[in-house]
Design a protein around this motif. Structure first.
Motif, PDB file in Angstrom:
ATOM      1  N   LEU A 299       0.817  -1.600   0.309  1.00  0.00           N
ATOM      2  CA  LEU A 299      -0.214  -0.069   0.419  1.00  0.00           C
ATOM      3  C   LEU A 299       0.868   1.158  -0.109  1.00  0.00           C
ATOM      4  CD1 LEU A 299      -3.052  -1.211   2.870  1.00  0.00           C
ATOM      5  CD2 LEU A 299      -2.885  -1.231   0.376  1.00  0.00           C
ATOM      6  N   THR A 300       1.708   1.150  -0.763  1.00  0.00           N
ATOM      7  CA  THR A 300       2.795   2.660  -0.805  1.00  0.00           C
ATOM      8  C   THR A 300       1.998   3.978  -1.184  1.00  0.00           C
ATOM      9  OG1 THR A 300       3.196   1.879  -2.769  1.00  0.00           O
ATOM     10  CG2 THR A 300       4.503   0.827  -1.388  1.00  0.00           C
ATOM     11  N   PHE A 301       0.804   3.295  -2.201  1.00  0.00           N
ATOM     12  CA  PHE A 301      -0.021   4.975  -1.906  1.00  0.00           C
ATOM     13  C   PHE A 301      -0.010   6.156  -0.855  1.00  0.00           C
ATOM     14  CE2 PHE A 301      -3.130   1.936  -1.775  1.00  0.00           C
ATOM     15  CZ  PHE A 301      -3.445   2.567  -1.018  1.00  0.00           C
ATOM     16  N   LEU A 302       0.562   5.002   0.020  1.00  0.00           N
ATOM     17  CA  LEU A 302      -0.630   6.136   1.277  1.00  0.00           C
ATOM     18  C   LEU A 302       0.292   6.662   2.377  1.00  0.00           C
ATOM     19  CD1 LEU A 302      -1.774   2.964   3.403  1.00  0.00           C
ATOM     20  CD2 LEU A 302      -2.847   4.383   2.568  1.00  0.00           C
ATOM     21  N   LEU A 303       0.467   8.010   3.347  1.00  0.00           N
ATOM     22  CA  LEU A 303       1.097   8.802   3.785  1.00  0.00           C
ATOM     23  C   LEU A 303       2.300   8.391   4.579  1.00  0.00           C
ATOM     24  CD1 LEU A 303      -1.367  11.356   4.932  1.00  0.00           C
ATOM     25  CD2 LEU A 303       0.308  11.880   2.130  1.00  0.00           C
ATOM     26  N   THR A 304       2.984   8.697   4.749  1.00  0.00           N
ATOM     27  CA  THR A 304       4.198   8.091   4.731  1.00  0.00           C
ATOM     28  C   THR A 304       3.690   7.562   7.007  1.00  0.00           C
ATOM     29  OG1 THR A 304       6.192   9.666   4.191  1.00  0.00           O
ATOM     30  CG2 THR A 304       7.115   8.387   5.786  1.00  0.00           C
ATOM     31  N   LYS A 305       3.455   8.030   7.696  1.00  0.00           N
ATOM     32  CA  LYS A 305       3.083   7.563   8.849  1.00  0.00           C
ATOM     33  C   LYS A 305       2.108   7.002   8.552  1.00  0.00           C
ATOM     34  CE  LYS A 305       3.592  12.418  10.916  1.00  0.00           C
ATOM     35  NZ  LYS A 305       3.350  13.696  11.805  1.00  0.00           N
TER      36      LYS A 305
ATOM     37  N   TYR B  77       1.750   4.663   6.635  1.00  0.00           N
ATOM     38  CA  TYR B  77       2.289   3.592   5.492  1.00  0.00           C
ATOM     39  C   TYR B  77       3.500   2.866   6.721  1.00  0.00           C
ATOM     40  CZ  TYR B  77       5.231   0.855   2.920  1.00  0.00           C
ATOM     41  OH  TYR B  77       5.349  -0.528   2.064  1.00  0.00           O
ATOM     42  N   ILE B  78       4.247   3.871   7.515  1.00  0.00           N
ATOM     43  CA  ILE B  78       4.566   3.065   8.936  1.00  0.00           C
ATOM     44  C   ILE B  78       3.994   2.459   9.496  1.00  0.00           C
ATOM     45  CG2 ILE B  78       6.162   3.407  10.924  1.00  0.00           C
ATOM     46  CD1 ILE B  78       7.063   6.346   9.751  1.00  0.00           C
ATOM     47  N   VAL B  79       2.532   2.651   9.748  1.00  0.00           N
ATOM     48  CA  VAL B  79       1.983   1.597  11.195  1.00  0.00           C
ATOM     49  C   VAL B  79       1.621   0.621   9.548  1.00  0.00           C
ATOM     50  CG1 VAL B  79      -0.021   1.436  12.430  1.00  0.00           C
ATOM     51  CG2 VAL B  79       0.776   3.992  11.769  1.00  0.00           C
ATOM     52  N   VAL B  80       1.272   0.920   8.537  1.00  0.00           N
ATOM     53  CA  VAL B  80       0.290  -0.436   8.205  1.00  0.00           C
ATOM     54  C   VAL B  80       1.782  -1.301   7.722  1.00  0.00           C
ATOM     55  CG1 VAL B  80      -0.726  -0.550   5.345  1.00  0.00           C
ATOM     56  CG2 VAL B  80      -0.711   0.375   6.864  1.00  0.00           C
ATOM     57  N   ALA B  81       2.834  -0.711   7.018  1.00  0.00           N
ATOM     58  CA  ALA B  81       4.134  -1.152   6.983  1.00  0.00           C
ATOM     59  C   ALA B  81       4.687  -2.570   8.455  1.00  0.00           C
ATOM     60  CB  ALA B  81       4.870  -1.308   6.564  1.00  0.00           C
ATOM     61  N   PHE B  82       4.505  -2.034   9.156  1.00  0.00           N
ATOM     62  CA  PHE B  82       4.756  -2.897  11.177  1.00  0.00           C
ATOM     63  C   PHE B  82       3.936  -3.590  10.591  1.00  0.00           C
ATOM     64  CE2 PHE B  82       4.243  -3.267  14.832  1.00  0.00           C
ATOM     65  CZ  PHE B  82       5.272  -3.526  15.852  1.00  0.00           C
ATOM     66  N   VAL B  83       2.494  -3.509  10.191  1.00  0.00           N
ATOM     67  CA  VAL B  83       2.047  -4.612  10.347  1.00  0.00           C
ATOM     68  C   VAL B  83       1.594  -5.557   9.781  1.00  0.00           C
ATOM     69  CG1 VAL B  83      -0.745  -5.171  10.671  1.00  0.00           C
ATOM     70  CG2 VAL B  83       0.139  -3.607  12.334  1.00  0.00           C
ATOM     71  N   GLY B  84       2.002  -5.545   8.320  1.00  0.00           N
ATOM     72  CA  GLY B  84       2.407  -6.197   7.313  1.00  0.00           C
ATOM     73  C   GLY B  84       3.178  -7.164   7.777  1.00  0.00           C
ATOM     74  N   PHE B  85       4.583  -6.635   8.100  1.00  0.00           N
ATOM     75  CA  PHE B  85       5.841  -7.464   8.708  1.00  0.00           C
ATOM     76  C   PHE B  85       5.282  -8.703   9.359  1.00  0.00           C
ATOM     77  CE2 PHE B  85       8.293  -4.062   5.934  1.00  0.00           C
ATOM     78  CZ  PHE B  85       9.064  -5.460   4.926  1.00  0.00           C
ATOM     79  N   THR B  86       4.352  -8.026  10.883  1.00  0.00           N
ATOM     80  CA  THR B  86       4.120  -8.935  11.853  1.00  0.00           C
ATOM     81  C   THR B  86       3.324  -9.646  11.355  1.00  0.00           C
ATOM     82  OG1 THR B  86       3.883  -6.819  12.987  1.00  0.00           O
ATOM     83  CG2 THR B  86       3.555  -9.080  13.997  1.00  0.00           C
ATOM     84  N   LEU B  87       2.896  -9.370  10.838  1.00  0.00           N
ATOM     85  CA  LEU B  87       1.308 -10.911   9.564  1.00  0.00           C
ATOM     86  C   LEU B  87       2.338 -11.381   8.793  1.00  0.00           C
ATOM     87  CD1 LEU B  87      -2.155  -8.874   8.374  1.00  0.00           C
ATOM     88  CD2 LEU B  87      -1.278 -10.688  10.719  1.00  0.00           C
ATOM     89  N   PHE B  88       3.479 -11.211   8.035  1.00  0.00           N
ATOM     90  CA  PHE B  88       4.131 -11.891   6.904  1.00  0.00           C
ATOM     91  C   PHE B  88       5.370 -12.832   7.909  1.00  0.00           C
ATOM     92  CE2 PHE B  88       7.502 -11.007   3.888  1.00  0.00           C
ATOM     93  CZ  PHE B  88       7.478 -12.456   3.548  1.00  0.00           C
ATOM     94  N   GLY B  89       5.656 -12.074   9.270  1.00  0.00           N
ATOM     95  CA  GLY B  89       6.803 -12.708  10.633  1.00  0.00           C
ATOM     96  C   GLY B  89       5.532 -14.634  11.010  1.00  0.00           C
ATOM     97  N   ILE B  90       4.227 -14.326  11.548  1.00  0.00           N
ATOM     98  CA  ILE B  90       3.351 -15.088  11.585  1.00  0.00           C
ATOM     99  C   ILE B  90       3.184 -15.789  10.369  1.00  0.00           C
ATOM    100  CG2 ILE B  90       1.336 -15.205  12.736  1.00  0.00           C
ATOM    101  CD1 ILE B  90       0.815 -12.200  13.617  1.00  0.00           C
ATOM    102  N   GLY B  91       3.136 -15.526   9.323  1.00  0.00           N
ATOM    103  CA  GLY B  91       2.433 -16.469   8.540  1.00  0.00           C
ATOM    104  C   GLY B  91       3.994 -17.996   8.447  1.00  0.00           C
ATOM    105  N   LEU B  92       4.918 -16.952   8.478  1.00  0.00           N
ATOM    106  CA  LEU B  92       6.193 -18.010   7.873  1.00  0.00           C
ATOM    107  C   LEU B  92       6.479 -18.405   9.309  1.00  0.00           C
ATOM    108  CD1 LEU B  92       8.732 -15.331   5.986  1.00  0.00           C
ATOM    109  CD2 LEU B  92       7.465 -17.705   5.671  1.00  0.00           C
TER     110      LEU B  92
END
Length: 174
Positions: free
Chosen positions: A45-51, A53-68
């Protein structure tokens, strides 16, 4: 932004083992792929504002880790469980080599997609929805498409798991 990945994978690798014991390898592998795909989708979701995106990317990376974490132990078990005892070491090595090679090829393809699209001239298709700065919209678009390629690869993995990993749970496996 990626610390959630590390914490999540370390916290859930044992959960993947428990899911394997309860359900066999197929369900935890599919669940892990689905969660990982959702995490990658959020990072796209790179179209978001920086702040935001940081929150969304943190959640995304956390889900990535849970999935793996859910996926790791069941996939290794599925790869080596039906191999004769004297060949488990070789099977494990081949599995790890294939996993590393697949990751390297995936990174190379994603990087090629990003590189090819980031040099695009003119406005990208994301120009109308991008928030905040728009001088980097082509790079943001390239990153989103490269990440979405990975979501497609997760879907391919889920199809492969559905076709190749037996439905039998641990009590029915031979």
């Amino acid at each position: 932004m990626t610390i959630g990945y590390l914490v999540a994978i370390l916290a859930t690798i044992r959960v993947g083992e428990k899911l394997l014991q309860r359900w066999g390898p197929r369900k935890p592998m599919l669940l892990g792929c689905a969660i990982t795909g959702a995490g990658i989708l959020l990072t796209a979701l790179t179209f978001l504002l920086t702040k935001e995106y940081i929150v969304v990317a943190f959640v995304g990376f956390t889900l990535f880790g849970i999935g793996l974490g859910f996926y790791a132990t069941p996939s290794t078990d599925a790869a080596v469980s039906n191999v004769p005892d004297d060949a488990v070491g070789s099977a494990s090595g081949i599995y790890k080599m294939a996993s590393s090679l697949g990751a390297a090829i995936g990174v190379a393809i994603s990087a090629a997609i990003f590189t090819g699209l980031s040099g695009m001239q003119g406005l990208s298709p994301m120009a109308d929805i991008a928030m905040g700065r728009t001088d980097n919209v082509n790079i943001r678009f390239a990153a989103a498409v490269a990440l979405l390629f990975n979501v497609v690869m997760v879907a391919v993995a889920m199809v492969a798991i559905s076709v190749t990993v037996p439905k039998a749970g641990p009590e029915k496996a031979t």
